[in-house]
Design a protein around this motif. Structure first.
Motif, PDB file in Angstrom:
ATOM      1  N   ALA A 250       0.802  -1.223   0.000  1.00  0.00           N
ATOM      2  CA  ALA A 250       0.000   0.000   0.000  1.00  0.00           C
ATOM      3  C   ALA A 250       0.834   1.272   0.000  1.00  0.00           C
ATOM      4  O   ALA A 250       0.370   2.326  -0.441  1.00  0.00           O
ATOM      5  CB  ALA A 250      -0.957  -0.007   1.196  1.00  0.00           C
ATOM      6  N   ASP A 251       2.082   1.206   0.500  1.00  0.00           N
ATOM      7  CA  ASP A 251       2.918   2.411   0.554  1.00  0.00           C
ATOM      8  C   ASP A 251       3.955   2.456  -0.566  1.00  0.00           C
ATOM      9  O   ASP A 251       4.922   3.225  -0.481  1.00  0.00           O
ATOM     10  CB  ASP A 251       3.616   2.511   1.910  1.00  0.00           C
ATOM     11  N   ASP A 252       3.772   1.668  -1.628  1.00  0.00           N
ATOM     12  CA  ASP A 252       4.766   1.614  -2.706  1.00  0.00           C
ATOM     13  C   ASP A 252       4.996   2.975  -3.364  1.00  0.00           C
ATOM     14  O   ASP A 252       6.138   3.352  -3.648  1.00  0.00           O
ATOM     15  CB  ASP A 252       4.349   0.601  -3.775  1.00  0.00           C
ATOM     16  N   VAL A 253       3.934   3.698  -3.640  1.00  0.00           N
ATOM     17  CA  VAL A 253       4.093   5.012  -4.273  1.00  0.00           C
ATOM     18  C   VAL A 253       4.772   5.969  -3.301  1.00  0.00           C
ATOM     19  O   VAL A 253       5.736   6.663  -3.650  1.00  0.00           O
ATOM     20  CB  VAL A 253       2.732   5.559  -4.736  1.00  0.00           C
ATOM     21  N   GLU A 254       4.296   6.011  -2.079  1.00  0.00           N
ATOM     22  CA  GLU A 254       4.866   6.902  -1.057  1.00  0.00           C
ATOM     23  C   GLU A 254       6.345   6.622  -0.824  1.00  0.00           C
ATOM     24  O   GLU A 254       7.148   7.556  -0.653  1.00  0.00           O
ATOM     25  CB  GLU A 254       4.091   6.735   0.252  1.00  0.00           C
ATOM     26  N   GLN A 255       6.728   5.343  -0.855  1.00  0.00           N
ATOM     27  CA  GLN A 255       8.105   4.962  -0.589  1.00  0.00           C
ATOM     28  C   GLN A 255       8.981   4.943  -1.842  1.00  0.00           C
ATOM     29  O   GLN A 255      10.155   4.584  -1.774  1.00  0.00           O
ATOM     30  CB  GLN A 255       8.145   3.585   0.077  1.00  0.00           C
ATOM     31  N   GLY A 256       8.428   5.311  -2.989  1.00  0.00           N
ATOM     32  CA  GLY A 256       9.215   5.408  -4.213  1.00  0.00           C
ATOM     33  C   GLY A 256       9.498   4.087  -4.887  1.00  0.00           C
ATOM     34  O   GLY A 256      10.419   3.999  -5.707  1.00  0.00           O
ATOM     35  N   ARG A 257       8.700   3.058  -4.582  1.00  0.00           N
ATOM     36  CA  ARG A 257       8.873   1.778  -5.279  1.00  0.00           C
ATOM     37  C   ARG A 257       8.102   1.745  -6.586  1.00  0.00           C
ATOM     38  O   ARG A 257       8.336   0.886  -7.427  1.00  0.00           O
ATOM     39  CB  ARG A 257       8.453   0.631  -4.358  1.00  0.00           C
ATOM     40  N   LEU A 258       7.188   2.666  -6.757  1.00  0.00           N
ATOM     41  CA  LEU A 258       6.486   2.912  -8.015  1.00  0.00           C
ATOM     42  C   LEU A 258       6.637   4.392  -8.326  1.00  0.00           C
ATOM     43  O   LEU A 258       6.370   5.242  -7.465  1.00  0.00           O
ATOM     44  CB  LEU A 258       5.005   2.538  -7.911  1.00  0.00           C
ATOM     45  N   VAL A 259       7.089   4.707  -9.542  1.00  0.00           N
ATOM     46  CA  VAL A 259       7.415   6.087  -9.893  1.00  0.00           C
ATOM     47  C   VAL A 259       6.840   6.426 -11.270  1.00  0.00           C
ATOM     48  O   VAL A 259       6.375   5.560 -11.997  1.00  0.00           O
ATOM     49  CB  VAL A 259       8.948   6.313  -9.889  1.00  0.00           C
ATOM     50  N   GLY A 260       6.910   7.691 -11.607  1.00  0.00           N
ATOM     51  CA  GLY A 260       6.414   8.130 -12.911  1.00  0.00           C
ATOM     52  C   GLY A 260       7.481   8.219 -13.972  1.00  0.00           C
ATOM     53  O   GLY A 260       7.160   8.389 -15.164  1.00  0.00           O
ATOM     54  N   ARG A 261       8.745   8.085 -13.580  1.00  0.00           N
ATOM     55  CA  ARG A 261       9.832   8.229 -14.550  1.00  0.00           C
ATOM     56  C   ARG A 261      11.024   7.417 -14.071  1.00  0.00           C
ATOM     57  O   ARG A 261      11.444   7.546 -12.921  1.00  0.00           O
ATOM     58  CB  ARG A 261      10.222   9.695 -14.705  1.00  0.00           C
ATOM     59  N   THR A 262      11.578   6.579 -14.942  1.00  0.00           N
ATOM     60  CA  THR A 262      12.755   5.798 -14.602  1.00  0.00           C
ATOM     61  C   THR A 262      13.461   5.368 -15.877  1.00  0.00           C
ATOM     62  O   THR A 262      12.975   5.610 -16.990  1.00  0.00           O
ATOM     63  CB  THR A 262      12.375   4.573 -13.742  1.00  0.00           C
ATOM     64  N   GLY A 263      14.618   4.724 -15.733  1.00  0.00           N
ATOM     65  CA  GLY A 263      15.425   4.345 -16.885  1.00  0.00           C
ATOM     66  C   GLY A 263      15.217   2.919 -17.343  1.00  0.00           C
ATOM     67  O   GLY A 263      14.485   2.131 -16.726  1.00  0.00           O
ATOM     68  N   ALA A 264      15.922   2.579 -18.415  1.00  0.00           N
ATOM     69  CA  ALA A 264      15.751   1.274 -19.056  1.00  0.00           C
ATOM     70  C   ALA A 264      16.054   0.116 -18.112  1.00  0.00           C
ATOM     71  O   ALA A 264      15.369  -0.906 -18.134  1.00  0.00           O
ATOM     72  CB  ALA A 264      16.641   1.198 -20.299  1.00  0.00           C
ATOM     73  N   GLN A 265      17.075   0.251 -17.283  1.00  0.00           N
ATOM     74  CA  GLN A 265      17.457  -0.838 -16.382  1.00  0.00           C
ATOM     75  C   GLN A 265      16.314  -1.224 -15.453  1.00  0.00           C
ATOM     76  O   GLN A 265      16.021  -2.410 -15.253  1.00  0.00           O
ATOM     77  CB  GLN A 265      18.687  -0.445 -15.564  1.00  0.00           C
ATOM     78  N   PHE A 266      15.642  -0.222 -14.882  1.00  0.00           N
ATOM     79  CA  PHE A 266      14.550  -0.502 -13.954  1.00  0.00           C
ATOM     80  C   PHE A 266      13.290  -0.944 -14.687  1.00  0.00           C
ATOM     81  O   PHE A 266      12.522  -1.759 -14.167  1.00  0.00           O
ATOM     82  CB  PHE A 266      14.270   0.716 -13.080  1.00  0.00           C
ATOM     83  N   LEU A 267      13.057  -0.404 -15.874  1.00  0.00           N
ATOM     84  CA  LEU A 267      11.906  -0.855 -16.654  1.00  0.00           C
ATOM     85  C   LEU A 267      12.032  -2.342 -16.946  1.00  0.00           C
ATOM     86  O   LEU A 267      11.070  -3.106 -16.790  1.00  0.00           O
ATOM     87  CB  LEU A 267      11.806  -0.065 -17.964  1.00  0.00           C
TER      88      LEU A 267
END
Length: 242
Positions: free
Chosen positions: A134-151
């Motif tokens: 439930a806190d994934d967005v708040e804790q930065g585990r889901l984001v709006g912008r990231t790089g190829a490695q994380f995608l």
């Protein structure tokens, strides 16, 4: 009259129940534990529709860069992010006006979801392992912008290192260890791919459309999509389609 009042009461109860269900927040359940709540995933025909529109939007940037694709986001992973978000956006007249040359998708748009997504809103790219919390967005585990490695690592799953298993809308990833960099290529189907070269617009970066056969002739063998190439990481598919 009593029977009539009873029917009316039942109807009112059903109506109130329906309104309550409509008002209820979407479930945060992640049944397959892939890091995305089920409410933010695609099902049935929507999966193929998303892949089709994702591929068409990525290809469209070869014919003309959309004005709302910011220069700072114009690289190989930026093309993936831009096409992902727009494949899920509401496709109204204002949306179509953004694209000068959009290859006509074969399938209708996604019907049952739209961006921002339920539960996770605009934080649609995962950058950490594990099931959804439930806190994934708040804790930065889901984001709006990231790089190829994380995608590659957290927002997609490996399909195969055999290019023959690729479907329209899948993504090919490559690794260049000496540069500690990842490169992504969108597979369009029919033996065609599209990708951004990775350089900024000021440095001459551009979107290229070519055949797999031509890519296999790239002077840098690290970019050959062959199982015999250790730099080819394989064919990947978005988790929201699984």
């Amino acid at each position: 009259m009593r029977w009539g009042r009873g029917v009316a009461a039942c109807a009112l109860t059903l109506l109130l129940g329906s309104l309550s269900a409509l008002a209820a927040p979407p479930s945060v359940l992640d049944a397959d534990r892939d890091g995305y709540p089920d409410a933010a995933e695609l099902y049935g025909q929507d999966r193929a529709s998303f892949a089709d529109w994702f591929a068409s939007i990525a290809e469209s940037q070869y014919y003309g860069i959309s004005a709302d694709w910011s220069a700072q986001d114009q690289d190989c992973s930026g093309l993936l992010r831009y096409a992902f978000v727009n494949a899920l956006a509401r496709h109204d007249a204002a949306w179509f006006a953004k694209f000068r040359f959009l290859p006509t998708p074969a399938l209708p748009p996604v019907q049952h979801l739209s961006y921002p997504l339920p539960v996770i809103r605009r934080s649609v790219f995962r950058v950490a392992a594990g099931a959804y919390r439930a806190d994934d967005v708040e804790q930065g585990r889901l984001v709006g912008r990231t790089g190829a490695q994380f995608l590659l690592r957290d927002s997609m799953t490996l399909v195969s290192r055999d290019l023959a298993q690729a479907r329209r809308g899948d993504v090919l990833f490559f690794l260049r260890p000496q540069l500690s960099s990842y490169h992504s290529v969108v597979y369009l189907g029919g033996g065609m791919v599209v990708y951004h070269t990775g350089l900024s617009p000021a440095e001459g970066g551009e979107v290229r459309l070519l055949s797999v056969q031509t890519l296999m002739k790239h002077p840098d063998t690290a970019f050959h999509p062959s199982a015999s190439n250790p730099n080819f990481l394989g064919v990947y598919r978005w988790k929201v389609l699984q």
